[in-house]
Design a protein around this motif. Structure first.
Motif, PDB file in Angstrom:
ATOM      1  N   SER A 177       6.393  44.323  39.362  1.00 42.65           N
ATOM      2  CA  SER A 177       6.994  42.877  39.155  1.00 42.65           C
ATOM      3  C   SER A 177       6.634  41.735  40.829  1.00 42.65           C
ATOM      4  N   LEU A 178       7.410  42.348  41.937  1.00 45.29           N
ATOM      5  CA  LEU A 178       7.034  41.674  43.220  1.00 45.29           C
ATOM      6  C   LEU A 178       5.358  41.387  43.554  1.00 45.29           C
ATOM      7  N   LEU A 221       1.866  33.957  43.231  1.00 51.49           N
ATOM      8  CA  LEU A 221       2.095  32.163  44.298  1.00 51.49           C
ATOM      9  C   LEU A 221       1.742  32.162  45.238  1.00 51.49           C
ATOM     10  N   ALA A 252       0.447  29.580  38.619  1.00 50.40           N
ATOM     11  CA  ALA A 252       1.059  31.504  39.268  1.00 50.40           C
ATOM     12  C   ALA A 252       1.792  31.837  37.578  1.00 50.40           C
ATOM     13  N   ALA A 290       9.425  35.412  46.634  1.00 48.92           N
ATOM     14  CA  ALA A 290       8.866  36.461  45.085  1.00 48.92           C
ATOM     15  C   ALA A 290      10.302  37.135  44.750  1.00 48.92           C
ATOM     16  N   LEU A 298       5.643  34.590  51.252  1.00 54.90           N
ATOM     17  CA  LEU A 298       5.450  34.770  50.415  1.00 54.90           C
ATOM     18  C   LEU A 298       6.290  36.211  48.990  1.00 54.90           C
ATOM     19  N   THR A 303       3.898  38.654  40.856  1.00 53.20           N
ATOM     20  CA  THR A 303       4.869  37.106  41.670  1.00 53.20           C
ATOM     21  C   THR A 303       3.880  36.736  42.892  1.00 53.20           C
ATOM     22  N   THR A 304       3.920  38.230  43.986  1.00 55.89           N
ATOM     23  CA  THR A 304       3.532  37.330  44.978  1.00 55.89           C
ATOM     24  C   THR A 304       2.240  37.645  45.461  1.00 55.89           C
TER      25      THR A 304
END
Length: 730
Positions: A24-25, A32, A117, A54, A50, A28-29
């Motif tokens: 997930s991290l 973005l 994103a 996140a 970033l 998302t990073t």
């Protein structure tokens, strides 16, 4: 397990937890970062910023979730959804504005970054093969494993003897037994194929009696009686209007007439996206209980509160929308026949039912399994929706079964770590049959043909039948039918999403449980007591697939065949002679019921045949099924079944190329896939064209309840015939 042990299990961090959090991290990073690179108004100077952003977005999602649940209870899920998106935008704006390493412009730039994103993350999941619902269940699975105190393991090995039993009943709407056989052979249902190959499950057929429709079958499966459902829609002389079962208020009234309080899901069960509740303690997206909504604290808030999840749903739904447009265009380019128009609202409805509602159903069922509900029943309409418009065995229809099989596989994973040891029964409510519509064959609609034959003298062109390609083209242009089932799930969801839908005072609010979209939304519904009563029509005509019914509403009672002949001499002979009609059933003054065909007639009580048997091509159950449905309280004055050709093709009295409701083809051959240890006694089976099977949804209901008793989930099984005797008035 002791209390300290349970506490340690509740906080145990597994490898799956770490892997899910890292994924997930990272996603998302990366999302973005790529979005910031594309949007000129936002810049980042430090890559670690970033990661920090996140983390902030993820932390905001966790902290906002309890607030959103309260908003859902107060303002409805739509209010929570809007609030959640606004809150997440605020979190993202704060992160990109105040965290070190970022230079951002206006809030429009931040919005563009967030939306882009989310789109990139959705596309990324599709590229790596994670476009299904599994990402939605990741958090739920991790929570369930922590509560159970067990690591990740194979679905079939999770402590079978340590947990109480439970039952998950999955309805694959509209899937015929032959259709499932084709899907298994084509490799489109690997989960079900694995079960059958391992011997853990057995596959058989049950007979969906006329009317082979969703309301009749589901109320029979869930409540054990079909006596008050003669079709999908029907004219009620008592109410002086059409009853439409995909209208939530009408579904509630039908359930009130049928339920005895001891339905399949009584005693703490859960119904998800079914037409009727089965007397469940918890009803989620159930048509007959649409006013109850989803309730506070459900997975819906977690599922849609994050803009990333929301945009993913929008992206995939748009993909489904354009896929439908392409597939419909391909049918037209290749000259596939029979076919109907697939434009209008249908592509939108397909996107909603096959993406948004499927994902939502997946999460709702999974949450109830984790909570340990004793019995859960869910209806998945994906295949049925596509098959109605594309055809039951067309490639896009069979592909829908691939997605449904994947959903069942996900529930299998959840059940492996649930507090109960769930057995899974997969069945369908009916099948579907292919064929050109009545209008494509006749050149005019069923209603127009009945009105023409009732007229004393033919009009200037009334006797001229448009045939060939002209009739087929007209039928394609007018394919959308007011009898279509497609609007039902959408209306149930919209009623559930209304502000305060889970409140206790919904019954007092005008219009609760009404049709909010679709062709029936403007019709008078129960509760509209101040609406002026219209003059009763001379004739009411309804098609439920290739089952047609004709009523004469101005008459206080059902007319006999002789009375119909006396008043409208051309009507019965004209219907019998119509090339799209196979059988017309009338009632006599002495209670006899006779079926007429072009070459002869048959007394459905005695079996006496004059001339050619009109039921010769309709199977061994035709006489019993038609006799039963013609005797129901609200059945039409005339009951029709379309012509059935040598390969089982039928003619729907509505604008659908795949249909069900009457007889012919595979529409009556429904699926029953059961765990091998749940017995199916031979003395409950009847011979249908040489195959032993359960006959009628009532028989399947009794067997399901008996299995609940065998599993220890329920204490007493009702005797045959008990269900439905205690019938209350609406």
């Amino acid at each position: 397990m002791s209390a300290p042990a349970r506490g340690r299990a509740a906080v145990r961090v597994t490898v799956a937890d770490v892997r899910g959090a890292v994924w997930s991290l990272v996603s998302t990073t990366v999302g973005l970062g790529l979005a910031i690179w594309f949007v000129p108004g936002v810049e980042v100077t430090n890559p670690w910023s970033l990661v920090l952003a996140a983390l902030a977005v993820g932390l905001g999602d966790v902290l906002l979730r309890p607030v959103l649940r309260r908003l859902a209870h107060r303002f409805g899920v739509v209010g929570a959804l809007v609030s959640g998106v606004v809150a997440q935008l605020a979190v993202a704006w704060a992160a990109l504005t105040y965290l070190p390493g970022f230079r951002s412009g206006s809030w429009v730039d931040v919005l563009a970054v967030l939306v882009l994103a989310a789109v990139l993350m959705a596309l990324g999941r599709w590229v790596v093969g994670a476009s299904d619902n599994e990402y939605v269940l990741g958090d739920l699975l991790r929570r369930a494993r922590r509560q159970a105190g067990v690591p990740r393991r194979d679905p079939g090995t999770a402590g079978a003897g340590e947990r109480p039993a439970g039952l998950l009943v999955v309805l694959l709407d509209g899937v015929a037994r032959p259709t499932l056989d084709y899907a298994l052979q084509a490799g489109l249902a690997p989960t079900l194929a694995r079960w059958l190959g391992s011997g853990s499950h057995h596959l058989t057929t049950w007979w969906a009696r006329v009317p082979a429709t969703t309301p009749a079958s589901t109320i029979g499966l869930l409540h054990g009686s079909t006596d008050h459902v003669p079709a999908f829609r029907w004219w009620s002389r008592a109410l002086g209007r059409l009853v439409v079962t995909n209208r939530p208020a009408d579904a509630a009234a039908v359930e009130a007439r049928t339920s005895d309080g001891a339905g399949l899901l009584a005693g703490g069960g859960v119904a998800v996206s079914t037409m009727f509740s089965g007397d469940a303690a918890t009803s989620l997206l159930v048509m007959s209980r649409a006013r109850e909504g989803l309730g506070p604290g459900q997975m819906f808030v977690h599922f849609f509160a994050s803009p990333f999840v929301l945009v993913r749903a929008v992206v995939v739904a748009l993909g489904e929308f354009f896929k439908e447009l392409y597939q419909g265009w391909q049918q037209a380019v290749r000259g596939v026949e029979p076919r109907v128009s697939r434009l209008g609202w249908y592509p939108v409805l397909r996107a909603v039912t096959n993406v948004v509602l499927r994902d939502l159903n997946t999460t709702l069922v999974a949450e109830q399994l984790v909570r340990g509900a004793p019995v859960v029943c869910v209806d998945l309409v994906d295949y049925d929706e596509i098959a109605h418009h594309a055809g039951p065995l067309r490639p896009e229809s069979l592909r829908a079964l691939e997605g449904l099989d994947r959903v069942v596989g996900l529930w299998e994973q959840v059940a492996a770590v649930a507090p109960r040891r769930y057995d899974v029964v997969v069945l369908s409510d009916h099948g579907q049959s292919l064929g050109a519509t009545f209008e494509q064959v006749e050149g005019r609609s069923f209603l127009d043909e009945v009105r023409r034959l009732m007229a004393p003298e033919p009009g200037p062109r009334a006797g001229v039948r448009r045939g060939g390609e002209a009739a087929r083209a007209e039928g394609r242009r007018r394919a959308t039918s007011p009898d279509s089932e497609s609007w039902g799930p959408a209306n149930t969801a919209l009623n559930a999403l209304r502000p305060g839908a889970s409140g206790e005072d919904d019954g007092a609010r005008p219009g609760h449980g009404r049709m909010m979209v679709g062709p029936d939304r403007s019709e008078r519904h129960p509760g509209a007591e101040d609406a002026a009563l219209p003059e009763l029509p001379e004739v009411a005509v309804v098609g439920s697939g290739n089952l047609g019914m004709v009523w004469f509403p101005r008459e206080p009672r059902r007319l006999t065949g002789d009375e119909v002949r006396e008043r409208w001499p051309r009507l019965l002979p004209g219907l019998v002679a119509n090339p799209a009609v196979g059988v017309v059933v009338e009632r006599g003054a002495g209670g006899e019921v006779r079926a007429h065909g072009r070459g002869g007639s048959r007394d459905l009580r005695t079996g006496e045949v004059v001339g050619e048997d009109p039921l010769a091509g309709h199977g061994s159950r035709a006489a019993a099924d038609l006799l039963r449905v013609a005797g129901l309280e609200d059945a039409g004055d005339l009951v029709l079944v379309s012509r059935v050709d040598d390969v089982g093709m039928v003619h729907a009295f509505e604008g659908l190329v795949g249909s069900h409701g009457g007889l012919g083809g595979a529409q009556n051959e429904a699926v029953l896939l059961r765990p091998a240890h749940l017995e199916l006694p031979d003395d409950e089976l009847e011979d249908v064209d040489g195959t032993p099977m359960l006959v009628g949804a009532e028989a399947v209901h009794r067997r399901l309840v008996a299995w609940l008793v065998d599993l220890g989930v329920r204490s007493v099984a009702p005797a045959a015939g008990d269900v439905g005797r205690r019938v209350g008035e609406p």
